[in-house]
Design an enzyme around this catalytic site. Sequence first.
Site, mmCIF file in Angstrom:
data_model
loop_
_atom_site.group_PDB
_atom_site.id
_atom_site.type_symbol
_atom_site.label_atom_id
_atom_site.label_comp_id
_atom_site.label_asym_id
_atom_site.label_seq_id
_atom_site.Cartn_x
_atom_site.Cartn_y
_atom_site.Cartn_z
ATOM 1 N N ARG A 11 0.856 -1.191 0.000
ATOM 2 C CA ARG A 11 0.000 0.000 0.000
ATOM 3 C C ARG A 11 0.890 1.238 0.000
ATOM 4 O O ARG A 11 1.886 1.299 0.725
ATOM 5 C CB ARG A 11 -0.911 0.030 1.232
ATOM 6 C CG ARG A 11 -2.041 -0.994 1.203
ATOM 7 C CD ARG A 11 -3.098 -0.626 0.162
ATOM 8 N NE ARG A 11 -4.255 -1.514 0.187
ATOM 9 C CZ ARG A 11 -4.408 -2.589 -0.578
ATOM 10 N NH1 ARG A 11 -3.443 -2.933 -1.423
ATOM 11 N NH2 ARG A 11 -5.514 -3.317 -0.523
ATOM 12 N N GLU B 76 -3.303 7.455 -4.597
ATOM 13 C CA GLU B 76 -3.790 6.810 -5.820
ATOM 14 C C GLU B 76 -5.259 7.179 -6.041
ATOM 15 O O GLU B 76 -6.021 7.279 -5.088
ATOM 16 C CB GLU B 76 -3.679 5.278 -5.693
ATOM 17 C CG GLU B 76 -2.273 4.751 -5.678
ATOM 18 C CD GLU B 76 -2.232 3.211 -5.559
ATOM 19 O OE1 GLU B 76 -3.264 2.545 -5.821
ATOM 20 O OE2 GLU B 76 -1.174 2.685 -5.183
ATOM 21 N N HIS C 285 0.129 0.031 -9.465
ATOM 22 C CA HIS C 285 -0.551 -0.908 -8.551
ATOM 23 C C HIS C 285 -1.011 -2.154 -9.311
ATOM 24 O O HIS C 285 -2.162 -2.569 -9.238
ATOM 25 C CB HIS C 285 -1.739 -0.215 -7.873
ATOM 26 C CG HIS C 285 -2.179 -0.882 -6.605
ATOM 27 N ND1 HIS C 285 -2.806 -0.210 -5.583
ATOM 28 C CD2 HIS C 285 -2.089 -2.174 -6.185
ATOM 29 C CE1 HIS C 285 -3.089 -1.046 -4.598
ATOM 30 N NE2 HIS C 285 -2.662 -2.250 -4.944
#
Length: 376
Positions: A209, A238, A255
């Site tokens: 993360r 994000e 990601h």
Amino acid sequence: MKIVVDENMPYVEPLFGALGEIIPVNGRTLTPEQVQDADVLLVRSVTRVNAALLDANPKLKFVGSATIGTDHVDLAYLARRGIPFSNAPGCNATAVGEFAFIAMLELAARFNSPLKGKVVGIVGAGNTGSATAKCLEAYGIKVLLNDPIKAAEGDPRHFVSLETLLHQADIISLHVPITRSGEHKTLHLFDEARLMSLKPNTWLVNCCRGDVIDNQALIKVKQQRDDLKLVLDVWEGEPHPMPELVPFAEFATPHIAGYSLEGKARGTFMLYQKLCELLAIPANKRLSELLPPFHFKAVELEQTPDEKALLQLARFVYDLRDDDAVFRNGFAKENGFDIMRKNHKHRREFSALALAYHGQSEVDWLSNLGFSGVGR
């Protein structure tokens, strides 16, 4: 039965098509109106599943998330309403582990600094951290594990403190969930002080993360320490990474560390199995039926691969440089981050590539890495 599903979730039609009407939606912009008459809701990590989204729906029977994590889902709310929930723990663990391993091989080649002989510290020893360790240990790399929660639970593996790991590791790979409070908070686990304390020439890989690293602090530290090498698949804010940070990463991606075809299919398939179980009907589909054939039937090995040859084998399966180039060109465009994720459909896992080797050397390590057909 109405099945509202994130449009980016693969293999929904062949798996769920016979179970009801499939309604694809944009998961990031999903509204209560779009789900108010859904019987089933299937999401990814970009959708916040909570009272605000679901209060207007009185008939929801199942929520599934094709993800490892659940921090985007209000589990207590679903429990209060008696709505069954399932996620897909471990569905993309192999993909993330191989991504981190490939990134390390790429860094080794770029800086002419072999991976072999380095010590790798893995922060977070759950599914993805364990998959990364599996790749590294198959290749003969010393691995240090840090996971105070696993250690407290009695996990039999050997764990070290984070301070010990930072002191001894040449490479650090992050694999923790995001937790924003409590004794083991991971929000900004790597703050400015911790980043500055990293050994000279440390490689830092983050595919868990973005918020686990203070990205603003990371920019500041990189401005002072060019010796630190970064691989960033996840970003604070994000889908809008800090533009100033991107040039400081050796490899930058949107990601997608877990985005192998196998991992994506596995995530959807696990939800299909769970829904069939809830409906008390047989799950008669097979995961293997979903995947297309790999474009290489097999690769013949004339000798045991050295590190350079191993990287070439890895690139046959997944060339990280391609996604890095696409990211740098597209992340700042409108919806660029999400468009790249949506269009990421090509990556396979090591198991897709069969290796043929009939020499005398020991090559079980290639099989342990995940390649198929070794020695046959």
